[in-house]
Scaffold this motif. Structure first.
Motif, PDB file in Angstrom:
ATOM      1  N   LEU A  10     -41.764-156.349 -10.960  1.00  0.00           N
ATOM      2  CA  LEU A  10     -40.760-157.409 -10.938  1.00  0.00           C
ATOM      3  C   LEU A  10     -39.424-156.863 -11.419  1.00  0.00           C
ATOM      4  CD1 LEU A  10     -42.813-159.993 -13.059  1.00  0.00           C
ATOM      5  CD2 LEU A  10     -42.837-159.765 -10.566  1.00  0.00           C
ATOM      6  N   ILE A  11     -38.341-157.436 -10.909  1.00  0.00           N
ATOM      7  CA  ILE A  11     -37.012-157.144 -11.426  1.00  0.00           C
ATOM      8  C   ILE A  11     -36.213-158.440 -11.375  1.00  0.00           C
ATOM      9  CG2 ILE A  11     -36.098-156.337  -9.206  1.00  0.00           C
ATOM     10  CD1 ILE A  11     -34.495-154.228 -10.963  1.00  0.00           C
ATOM     11  N   SER A  12     -35.406-158.665 -12.409  1.00  0.00           N
ATOM     12  CA  SER A  12     -34.688-159.936 -12.532  1.00  0.00           C
ATOM     13  C   SER A  12     -33.285-159.705 -13.061  1.00  0.00           C
ATOM     14  CB  SER A  12     -35.405-160.863 -13.518  1.00  0.00           C
ATOM     15  OG  SER A  12     -36.749-161.059 -13.174  1.00  0.00           O
ATOM     16  N   ILE A  13     -32.410-160.670 -12.760  1.00  0.00           N
ATOM     17  CA  ILE A  13     -31.096-160.725 -13.385  1.00  0.00           C
ATOM     18  C   ILE A  13     -30.871-162.134 -13.914  1.00  0.00           C
ATOM     19  CG2 ILE A  13     -30.029-158.874 -12.024  1.00  0.00           C
ATOM     20  CD1 ILE A  13     -28.620-161.135 -10.385  1.00  0.00           C
ATOM     21  N   CYS A  14     -30.024-162.228 -14.926  1.00  0.00           N
ATOM     22  CA  CYS A  14     -29.654-163.517 -15.508  1.00  0.00           C
ATOM     23  C   CYS A  14     -28.192-163.429 -15.932  1.00  0.00           C
ATOM     24  CB  CYS A  14     -30.542-163.820 -16.710  1.00  0.00           C
ATOM     25  SG  CYS A  14     -30.326-165.486 -17.362  1.00  0.00           S
TER      26      CYS A  14
ATOM     27  N   ALA B  44     -24.227-159.753 -15.964  1.00  0.00           N
ATOM     28  CA  ALA B  44     -25.643-160.092 -15.763  1.00  0.00           C
ATOM     29  C   ALA B  44     -26.508-159.143 -16.571  1.00  0.00           C
ATOM     30  CB  ALA B  44     -26.026-160.002 -14.295  1.00  0.00           C
ATOM     31  N   GLU B  45     -27.554-159.698 -17.157  1.00  0.00           N
ATOM     32  CA  GLU B  45     -28.582-158.873 -17.793  1.00  0.00           C
ATOM     33  C   GLU B  45     -29.639-158.567 -16.741  1.00  0.00           C
ATOM     34  OE1 GLU B  45     -31.851-158.974 -21.432  1.00  0.00           O
ATOM     35  OE2 GLU B  45     -30.318-160.528 -21.334  1.00  0.00           O
TER      36      GLU B  45
ATOM     37  N   SER C 295     -26.587-170.689 -13.154  1.00  0.00           N
ATOM     38  CA  SER C 295     -27.970-170.916 -13.587  1.00  0.00           C
ATOM     39  C   SER C 295     -28.224-170.263 -14.937  1.00  0.00           C
ATOM     40  CB  SER C 295     -28.959-170.342 -12.574  1.00  0.00           C
ATOM     41  OG  SER C 295     -28.821-170.983 -11.316  1.00  0.00           O
ATOM     42  N   THR C 296     -29.128-170.865 -15.696  1.00  0.00           N
ATOM     43  CA  THR C 296     -29.519-170.288 -16.980  1.00  0.00           C
ATOM     44  C   THR C 296     -30.862-169.567 -16.886  1.00  0.00           C
ATOM     45  OG1 THR C 296     -30.517-172.382 -17.651  1.00  0.00           O
ATOM     46  CG2 THR C 296     -28.226-171.985 -18.338  1.00  0.00           C
ATOM     47  N   HIS C 297     -31.543-169.695 -15.770  1.00  0.00           N
ATOM     48  CA  HIS C 297     -32.826-169.014 -15.596  1.00  0.00           C
ATOM     49  C   HIS C 297     -32.626-167.680 -14.863  1.00  0.00           C
ATOM     50  CE1 HIS C 297     -32.384-171.314 -11.831  1.00  0.00           C
ATOM     51  NE2 HIS C 297     -33.114-170.375 -11.283  1.00  0.00           N
ATOM     52  N   TRP C 298     -33.662-166.882 -14.893  1.00  0.00           N
ATOM     53  CA  TRP C 298     -33.640-165.570 -14.247  1.00  0.00           C
ATOM     54  C   TRP C 298     -33.826-165.692 -12.738  1.00  0.00           C
ATOM     55  CZ3 TRP C 298     -33.020-160.886 -16.862  1.00  0.00           C
ATOM     56  CH2 TRP C 298     -33.030-160.954 -18.256  1.00  0.00           C
ATOM     57  N   LEU C 299     -33.143-164.842 -12.005  1.00  0.00           N
ATOM     58  CA  LEU C 299     -33.373-164.664 -10.573  1.00  0.00           C
ATOM     59  C   LEU C 299     -34.303-163.461 -10.453  1.00  0.00           C
ATOM     60  CD1 LEU C 299     -32.885-165.019  -7.541  1.00  0.00           C
ATOM     61  CD2 LEU C 299     -30.721-163.753  -7.828  1.00  0.00           C
ATOM     62  N   THR C 300     -35.508-163.701  -9.959  1.00  0.00           N
ATOM     63  CA  THR C 300     -36.549-162.670  -9.969  1.00  0.00           C
ATOM     64  C   THR C 300     -36.962-162.291  -8.556  1.00  0.00           C
ATOM     65  OG1 THR C 300     -37.368-163.441 -12.097  1.00  0.00           O
ATOM     66  CG2 THR C 300     -38.893-162.126 -10.774  1.00  0.00           C
TER      67      THR C 300
ATOM     68  N   LYS D 182     -44.579-172.486 -16.744  1.00  0.00           N
ATOM     69  CA  LYS D 182     -43.267-173.110 -17.002  1.00  0.00           C
ATOM     70  C   LYS D 182     -42.128-172.180 -16.598  1.00  0.00           C
ATOM     71  CE  LYS D 182     -44.803-175.982 -20.851  1.00  0.00           C
ATOM     72  NZ  LYS D 182     -44.800-176.134 -22.309  1.00  0.00           N
ATOM     73  N   ASN D 183     -42.213-170.914 -17.003  1.00  0.00           N
ATOM     74  CA  ASN D 183     -41.176-169.947 -16.634  1.00  0.00           C
ATOM     75  C   ASN D 183     -41.154-169.706 -15.130  1.00  0.00           C
ATOM     76  OD1 ASN D 183     -40.199-169.568 -19.225  1.00  0.00           O
ATOM     77  ND2 ASN D 183     -41.515-167.823 -19.627  1.00  0.00           N
ATOM     78  N   PHE D 184     -42.331-169.618 -14.546  1.00  0.00           N
ATOM     79  CA  PHE D 184     -42.454-169.382 -13.114  1.00  0.00           C
ATOM     80  C   PHE D 184     -41.781-170.504 -12.327  1.00  0.00           C
ATOM     81  CE2 PHE D 184     -45.289-169.669  -9.238  1.00  0.00           C
ATOM     82  CZ  PHE D 184     -44.842-168.512  -8.631  1.00  0.00           C
ATOM     83  N   GLU D 185     -42.005-171.743 -12.741  1.00  0.00           N
ATOM     84  CA  GLU D 185     -41.393-172.880 -12.052  1.00  0.00           C
ATOM     85  C   GLU D 185     -39.873-172.830 -12.131  1.00  0.00           C
ATOM     86  OE1 GLU D 185     -43.448-176.302 -13.617  1.00  0.00           O
ATOM     87  OE2 GLU D 185     -45.267-175.809 -12.498  1.00  0.00           O
ATOM     88  N   LYS D 186     -39.327-172.377 -13.269  1.00  0.00           N
ATOM     89  CA  LYS D 186     -37.871-172.213 -13.385  1.00  0.00           C
ATOM     90  C   LYS D 186     -37.378-171.161 -12.399  1.00  0.00           C
ATOM     91  CE  LYS D 186     -37.650-173.209 -18.312  1.00  0.00           C
ATOM     92  NZ  LYS D 186     -37.425-172.591 -19.634  1.00  0.00           N
ATOM     93  N   GLU D 187     -38.107-170.064 -12.302  1.00  0.00           N
ATOM     94  CA  GLU D 187     -37.685-168.969 -11.431  1.00  0.00           C
ATOM     95  C   GLU D 187     -37.776-169.324  -9.950  1.00  0.00           C
ATOM     96  OE1 GLU D 187     -39.671-165.360 -12.608  1.00  0.00           O
ATOM     97  OE2 GLU D 187     -38.872-165.502 -14.637  1.00  0.00           O
TER      98      GLU D 187
END
Length: 174
Positions: free
Chosen positions: A79-83, A92-93, A60-65, A47-52
């Motif tokens: 992996l590294i991500s921002i949100c 951004a976090e 966007s409310t999902h992470w950019l990975t 589910k999380n992967f599909e959002k990413e």
């Protein structure tokens, strides 16, 4: 958006369908998740992967990975991500996970610096934040080496595997 970001020793590519096995192996690994949260089921990871995989913008409310790879070998490092966390003052976090074999080589610090530079230049983020558990000394050192400042330690902030941990909140303003 750039399909690939480069640093001295690393490359970063936005996560794709081909990265499922790496994503699944990271989020189901108890050692890697020890300071982050409980391991996840394949269904929750999917589910999380599909959002990413979805297109990303600052709204966007999902992470950019991105997948972190060694530039010289192409080997998957982590992996590294921002949100986006605040649109008023673009904030951004950032979050990161490295596979065990690649810790202690300076890759995490290099990755954070590269992604923060990219995110500031490309999206105009003015502030970056990060959260890690107080007991995760290695991550705390990485964030500090990347130029982030410890703002606050919040006691009993997050529950990981049934145990309450203190969270360290970091930030960096550009």
């Amino acid at each position: 958006m750039n399909s690939q970001i480069l640093s001295a020793r690393l490359t970063f590519t936005k996560v794709t369908l081909d990265d499922w096995e790496l994503i699944r192996s990271v989020y189901s690994n108890p050692t890697l998740m020890k300071h982050i949260g409980s391991t996840m089921s394949d269904e929750d990871i999917r589910k999380n992967f599909e959002k990413e995989l979805a297109p990303w913008s600052m709204e966007s409310t999902h992470w950019l990975t991105w997948i972190i790879r060694e530039a010289s070998t192409g080997t998957e490092v982590g992996l590294i991500s921002i949100c986006t966390r605040n649109r008023e003052k673009p904030t951004a976090e950032v979050g990161f996970i490295l596979q065990e074999a690649y810790t202690g080589k300076g890759y995490a610090t290099e990755a954070i610096k590269a992604i923060l530079d990219f995110a500031a230049d490309t999206f105009g983020f003015q502030k970056f934040t990060a959260v890690c558990s107080e007991e995760h000394i290695a991550s705390r050192r990485v964030l500090e080496k990347a130029g982030m400042n410890l703002d606050e330690i919040v006691p009993d902030s997050t529950q990981i595997n049934g145990k309450w941990v203190n969270d360290c909140f970091y930030s960096l303003e550009r």
